[in-house]
Design a protein around this motif. Structure first.
Motif, mmCIF file in Angstrom:
data_model
loop_
_atom_site.group_PDB
_atom_site.id
_atom_site.type_symbol
_atom_site.label_atom_id
_atom_site.label_comp_id
_atom_site.label_asym_id
_atom_site.label_seq_id
_atom_site.Cartn_x
_atom_site.Cartn_y
_atom_site.Cartn_z
ATOM 1 N N VAL A 165 0.840 -1.204 0.000
ATOM 2 C CA VAL A 165 0.000 0.000 0.000
ATOM 3 C C VAL A 165 0.879 1.260 0.000
ATOM 4 C CG1 VAL A 165 -0.380 0.336 2.499
ATOM 5 C CG2 VAL A 165 -2.193 0.898 0.873
ATOM 6 N N SER B 249 3.698 0.145 -3.739
ATOM 7 C CA SER B 249 3.302 -0.228 -5.104
ATOM 8 C C SER B 249 2.664 0.947 -5.830
ATOM 9 C CB SER B 249 2.305 -1.386 -5.074
ATOM 10 O OG SER B 249 1.820 -1.618 -6.388
ATOM 11 N N TYR C 236 -1.513 -0.487 -7.082
ATOM 12 C CA TYR C 236 -2.293 -1.130 -6.022
ATOM 13 C C TYR C 236 -3.775 -1.025 -6.368
ATOM 14 C CZ TYR C 236 -3.253 -2.452 -1.124
ATOM 15 O OH TYR C 236 -3.652 -3.097 0.036
ATOM 16 N N ASP D 209 -4.203 -5.755 -1.191
ATOM 17 C CA ASP D 209 -3.877 -6.225 -2.539
ATOM 18 C C ASP D 209 -2.492 -6.880 -2.477
ATOM 19 O OD1 ASP D 209 -3.394 -6.726 -5.170
ATOM 20 O OD2 ASP D 209 -3.420 -4.638 -5.842
ATOM 21 N N ALA E 4 0.569 -6.085 -8.433
ATOM 22 C CA ALA E 4 0.890 -4.947 -7.561
ATOM 23 C C ALA E 4 2.339 -5.025 -7.087
ATOM 24 C CB ALA E 4 -0.052 -4.919 -6.364
#
Lengths: 454, 108
Positions: free
Chosen positions: A139, A142, A145, A165, A170
């Motif tokens: 989070v 990436s 995401y 995710d 990602a």
């Protein structure tokens, strides 16, 4: 250096040479093995997960040494603080499903720790292997995401879990956090987009953003610890501090007269002439929205819409139930004049103790019953007797973004009668004010500059 | 004669100015709050998106064109999704409602 070390070193150099600029060297590994959460990162970045658990981003708290009335041995932060921008914290507003709206029968998940980069089972301040494995590295790291995955849901045991995710897609887009990665959480703090701090990190609003810089260019992390400034309302810190002078030095201007100002005037005072975000909130009266849920009544302003309040600040903080603000004065050589965003929040105080009471948002969000929210929070905190009375708290927020060069305050903005700075309130004598608010201070210099420009 | 021409030219200029100003004034921003019912965006490289919202006041659907990069990015990575309530300002340009401000009302 022995032969083995030399071979390893040469191999690393060769690997670095084959990886194009900006491409993650572990790309092939992730493509081949898929992404399995922090364990995948730990293949190369050993110890980083455990390291992250000791940061404010994970703990939402730290020891605080510059704020009045705090226990130096305890940790404070979003985890446990009560103040009127939020009126709750991770404890009383732990992520949960709120009661059904009596009008629609619908519910939703709400909590202050929604932004915590764990999975909620391993929550704020948790430790150990399970917590390490719960970290949502992507989070923050990436650029691809999928935020549909980062939603709270209930598992078969009825536990509330924050989704993540963890797709290979990602993971293949990882790198240094972009401004977007940071703003995902930081722009929506305080109950909405640009509510709490009210700054947009965009090229139109900030000179650093216009130059293509990102948050971590200034907030340059060391072992996942983030340097921060001295916002009077931002208490938790990783022990690392930053200031404008870290990059710009103590004499940032070509003009010696301007450089003289830096001894007593913070850079922000001239270079951040506006602030924004919520200016006031009323937690005693919530408004119903179209979805029939309720939200605290809030007065909002856009970034760059509000004139700051200027005060002396020595980086220590006054902290009383009705005021959180800067300490300092003209006689204190550690003080400089800084700009602040003034925020006023109305909430319930305990008539018996005078202390601010916190609120669990679940009851008022469903029904608008704010006292039920106070009662629920009191129960969580073990407060048995209290007498709620409405009152206001004033908070000074640091104004450290929305930096401008071209729209910075110029001489005549301050050195004029009724100028930006209230010299009287800042502790200057009448005779000094007479001199400071006269064009004589800058006239010859600006005439010369005007000649040069034209 | 020369003076008459000058006066007429001046009147024409003033009229043109007033006309231009009214055109600007016509393109005024309309404010609304509504819930997203449909998002049409053509993939990661899209430079525009068409968003349908149900106006909270009129309960009528309103189609908004979003062109700004920041909002497009939030639509692409699904930070903004169907069901989100949006506070927005738009202008009617060439018959289309073009977004000038597009924010989720909800926060943390």
């Amino acid at each position: 250096m022995n032969k083995r070390s030399l071979i390893i070193a040469l191999s690393l150099v060769a690997l670095a040479a084959t990886v194009s600029a900006g491409e993650h060297p572990g790309r092939d590994f992730i493509e081949k093995n898929g992404y399995k959460g922090p364990a995948t990162c730990e293949e190369c970045h050993s110890g980083k997960a455990r390291e992250f658990l000791s940061t404010v981003h994970w703990k939402h708290a730290s020891k605080v040494t510059n704020v009045d009335g705090l226990d130096p041995d305890k940790e404070y932060g979003m985890k446990n603080r009560i103040y009127t921008m939020c009126n709750g914290n991770d404890i009383v507003n732990n992520l949960k499903e709120i009661p059904k709206s009596p009008e629609t029968g619908k519910t939703k998940f709400v909590g202050c720790n929604t932004c915590h980069p764990g999975n909620h089972l391993s929550d704020v301040g948790s430790t150990g292997p399970e917590a390490e494995n719960a970290i949502d590295c992507l989070v923050c790291h990436s650029a691809d995401y999928d935020f549909r995955q980062r939603k709270p849901f209930k598992d078969e045991k009825g536990q509330v879990i924050m989704g993540q995710d963890r797709s290979t897609k990602a993971a293949l887009a990882i790198g240094k956090p972009t401004a977007k990665n940071c703003m995902v959480c930081h722009e929506t703090a305080g109950g909405g987009v640009l509510i709490k701090r009210g700054f947009a990190f965009s090229g139109e609003a900030d000179v650093h953003a216009a130059k293509g810089m990102v948050c971590v260019d200034c907030h340059k992390a060391k072992n996942h610890k983030m340097p921060t400034g001295f916002d009077p309302n931002n208490w938790a810190n990783d022990g690392l501090r930053l200031s404008c002078s870290d990059c710009h030095g103590d004499k940032p201007h070509k003009d010696a007269d301007l450089n003289r100002h830096t001894a007593r005037i913070a850079c922000q005072t001239c270079h951040i002439p506006r602030t924004g975000g919520a200016i006031a909130k009323d937690f005693t009266r919530w408004e119903q929205g179209a979805d029939k849920f309720y939200e605290p009544t809030t007065l909002k302003k856009e970034a760059n819409e509000t004139v700051p309040f200027y005060a002396w600040y020595n980086k220590t903080v006054a902290n009383t139930p009705h005021l959180i603000g800067p300490k300092g004065d003209r006689k204190d050589k550690n003080s400089k004049i800084y700009p602040f965003k003034i925020f006023q929040g109305k909430a319930f105080f305990d008539k018996k103790t005078g202390e601010l009471l916190s609120m669990d948002f679940a009851p008022p969000m469903a029904t608008g019953d704010t006292l039920a929210g106070v009662a629920s929070a009191a129960k969580t905190l073990g407060i048995k007797e209290y007498q709620p009375v409405p009152g206001w708290q004033t908070i000074f927020f640091g104004s450290n973004h929305l930096v401008t060069r071209t729209k910075a305050l110029s001489c005549e903005k301050c050195h004029a009668p009724n100028g930006v700075l209230n010299f009287k309130a800042l502790g200057y004598a009448d005779k000094e004010i007479e001199r400071l608010t006269n064009a004589d201070v800058y006239f010859e210099k600006l005439v010369q500059k005007q000649k040069e420009e034209w | 004669m020369k003076r008459v021409v000058s006066v007429m030219a001046l009147v024409a200029l003033v009229a043109l100015g007033v006309f231009s100003f009214s055109k600007v004034a016509n393109a005024e921003e309309i404010k609304m709050v509504g819930v997203i019912t449909k998002i049409d965006i053509a993939g990661k490289d899209a430079h525009s998106a068409s968003i349908t919202l149900k106006d909270n006041k009129t309960e009528q659907p309103v189609v908004i064109i979003v062109n700004d990069d920041l909002t497009l990015d939030k639509l692409k990575d699904h930070r903004i999704v169907e069901g989100d309530e949006i506070r927005l300002k738009y202008e009617v340009i060439d018959g289309k409602n073009v977004s000038k401000y597009f924010r989720k009302t909800a926060g943390c």
